[in-house]
Design an enzyme around this catalytic site. Structure first.
Site, PDB file in Angstrom:
ATOM      1  N   THR A  69      -5.677   9.762  -5.800  1.00 19.98           N
ATOM      2  CA  THR A  69      -5.655   9.531  -4.367  1.00 19.98           C
ATOM      3  C   THR A  69      -4.843  10.801  -3.680  1.00 19.98           C
ATOM      4  O   THR A  69      -5.061  11.234  -2.606  1.00 19.98           O
ATOM      5  CB  THR A  69      -4.952   8.174  -4.017  1.00 19.98           C
ATOM      6  OG1 THR A  69      -5.689   7.124  -4.773  1.00 19.98           O
ATOM      7  CG2 THR A  69      -4.880   7.698  -2.624  1.00 19.98           C
ATOM      8  N   GLU A  87       0.889  -1.034   0.094  1.00 22.56           N
ATOM      9  CA  GLU A  87      -0.087  -0.067   0.032  1.00 22.56           C
ATOM     10  C   GLU A  87       0.864   1.345   0.024  1.00 22.56           C
ATOM     11  O   GLU A  87       0.533   2.046  -0.739  1.00 22.56           O
ATOM     12  CB  GLU A  87      -1.031   0.113   1.186  1.00 22.56           C
ATOM     13  CG  GLU A  87      -2.184  -0.960   1.186  1.00 22.56           C
ATOM     14  CD  GLU A  87      -3.152  -0.744  -0.034  1.00 22.56           C
ATOM     15  OE1 GLU A  87      -2.730  -0.748  -1.193  1.00 22.56           O
ATOM     16  OE2 GLU A  87      -4.107  -0.435   0.286  1.00 22.56           O
TER      17      GLU A  87
END
Ligand code: ADP
Length: 307
Positions: free
Chosen positions: A181, A128
């Site tokens: 993001t 991640e």
């Protein structure tokens, strides 16, 4: 066992009031992966179908997460990974998390489970970090544990499995637009007022209590986000109308999935969740934006082996 094929689920992170701490796993959407134990050291991504993503293990979250596990392991060999992507990258339903969590779960199985689920979350978080710059756990935890999860703390990492009522269904609409993001992080305020904090943790407590007691009204009353949604929703065209349509069709609550652009709703029963999906679609049909809709029960198993 020398090879394993798995299903790794899409996940919804945040779940309205639980920004950065709550998540849940889905049944109806996910990637499949085949992981093979080989003598050569390291991780090789041999094939990716469904999407154009890097094969270089250091640029793919599955490779980075797998290497984090190998670094902590005594095993001298390596693994080959094939990924079939069904979850679109950047959709907000945990595309990177499915690959990172799937890789470490499968490798752990092939090594006869030397690591605990919590350790697997830590390895997957390294994937991640590659995808978003932040080693967050709110998607990889539900993928690995199944059901609803709470990341109670990062230092030390503490993941709690939360009871999932059986009749809870998720509807997700993914408008085919790009929300970076990094942009959806940048626009967030770094301070909140005590007044907003009080409302938010009241709802987090209410949501957890509602899930345990299977009190759907309480779940609905608690699915409110006073902090992030009012700001982030500005990046998603049609958000207010999608939410209003979902609520009018009987959803318990509706909010942004992860950092968007997908929008999720939770409902009691599949039939309501499907009606909610129809009502959400109308908005994007009206403004001419393509979309995908998924209706899914909550996946209480998490990543699993498939034939
Ligand atoms: P989502 O919000 O759906 O999880 P993210 O924006 O977190 O998607 O992650 C997508 C990013 O991660 C993209 O930049 C993509 O190129 C990168 N990435 C690297 N490896 C993978 C992978 N195996 N699966 C998905 N995304 C990956």
């Amino acid at each position: 066992m020398a090879a394993i094929k798995i299903f790794s689920p899409a996940t919804i992170a945040n779940i309205s009031c639980g920004f950065d701490v709550l998540g849940l796993a889905l049944d109806a959407v996910g990637d499949t992966m085949t992981i093979t134990k080989v003598a050569d050291k390291g991780i090789r991504i041999t094939k990716i179908t469904g999407q154009d993503l890097p094969l270089d293990a250091l640029k793919n979250v599955a490779g980075v997460a797998g290497l984090a596990l190998l670094d902590a392991s005594e095993y001298e060999g390596g693994f080959e990974i094939e990924i079939n992507k069904n979850i679109k990258a950047g959709s907000g339903i945990g595309s990177s998390a499915a690959s990172a969590a799937g890789a470490v779960w499968a490798i752990n199985e092939l090594l006869d489970r030397p690591f605990t689920p919590l350790q697997l979350v830590e390895f997957a978080m390294q994937g991640e970090k590659l995808a978003s710059g932040v080693a967050h756990a709110d998607n990889v935890a539900p993928a690995l544990f199944g059901g609803f999860t709470l990341v109670r703390s990062y230092e030390p990492l503490d993941v709690v499995s939360i009871h999932t009522p059986k009749a809870l269904f998720a509807t997700i609409i993914h408008p085919q637009i790009e929300v970076k993001t990094s942009d959806s992080r940048k626009i967030l305020k770094t301070n909140i007022t005590l007044k907003d904090g009080i409302k938010q943790w009241g709802n987090v407590g209410g949501l957890i209590a509602g899930l345990y007691t299977e009190d759907y009204d309480l779940i609905g009353r608690s699915l409110v986000d006073h902090i992030v949604e009012p700001i982030r929703s500005m990046l998603i065209p049609g958000f207010d109308q999608v939410k209003s349509n979902a609520m009018q069709s009987g959803a318990l609550g509706c909010g942004i999935s992860g950092s968007g652009p997908s929008i999720f709703a939770l409902s009691r029963g599949r039939k309501t969740a499907e009606q909610v999906g129809q009502a959400m679609k109308e908005v994007y049909k009206g403004i001419g934006i393509d979309y995908e809709v998924h209706v899914s029960s909550v996946n209480i198993e998490g990543i699993k082996r498939i034939p």
